[in-house]
Design an enzyme around this catalytic site. Structure first.
Site: not given
Ligand code: ZN
Length: 175
Positions: A139, A46, A51, A93-94, A135-136
């Site tokens: 953000h 994701g 991000q 998480c990236l 999660h996304e």
């Protein structure tokens, strides 16, 4: 298509509340393509627009088994309209490389969103897809993995990220 740079914690841009997408044009299509490519390349399941430094309410997910690239989903201006149940699972998480922490999420969700052309759709999701979506979605409101942790884990993750940045800057070739 092009890879975009993924912003890492504690970059302040990750804390901003993203703005709704109002224009559905070629530029948006390119952004979505770039985000998908960046997510797959990372690799991740994701990626939200903030991000990659874009202050827009938009994210991409693909929760199919890693590497398959079989289930790309795009959510523009999403709204989670229903949540039920609770699951505890390990999340990465990236924007937090090498960090994995337990987070509680709803088990089943319903989400309304638009596709890249602006057409509305609704989806009910469970399991890993529901978790990635939550999660996304976080953000877009500037809420990060670290915001779900207790004060002790927060400090630990903060320290680990400082070490990660230090390691990375030391590893740069001197030119
Ligand atoms: Zn993330």
């Amino acid at each position: 298509m092009a890879l975009r740079e993924i912003i890492k914690y504690p970059d302040k841009r990750l804390n901003e509340i993203a703005k709704p997408v109002t224009v559905f044009d070629k530029e948006l299509e390119i952004l979505v393509e770039d985000m998908a490519e960046t997510m797959y390349s990372a690799p991740g399941i994701g990626l939200a627009a903030p991000q990659v430094g874009i202050n827009k309410r938009l994210f991409v997910v693909d929760a199919s088994p890693r590497g398959e690239k079989a289930d790309l989903r795009i959510f523009v201006n999403p709204q989670i309209t229903y949540k039920s149940g609770k699951v505890l699972g390990e999340e990465g998480c990236l924007s937090f490389p090498e960090i994995y922490e337990d987070v509680v999420r709803a088990e089943i969700i319903k989400i309304q969103a638009q596709n890249v052309k602006g057409e509305p759709f609704e989806l009910e999701a469970s399991d890993i897809l529901a978790v990635v979506i939550q999660h996304e979605y976080d953000h877009l409101d500037g809420v990060l993995l670290i915001n779900h942790l207790n004060i002790i884990r927060k400090k630990l993750v903060d320290r680990k990220m400082k070490q990660w940045h230090k390691k990375k800057s030391n590893a740069k070739p001197s030119k």
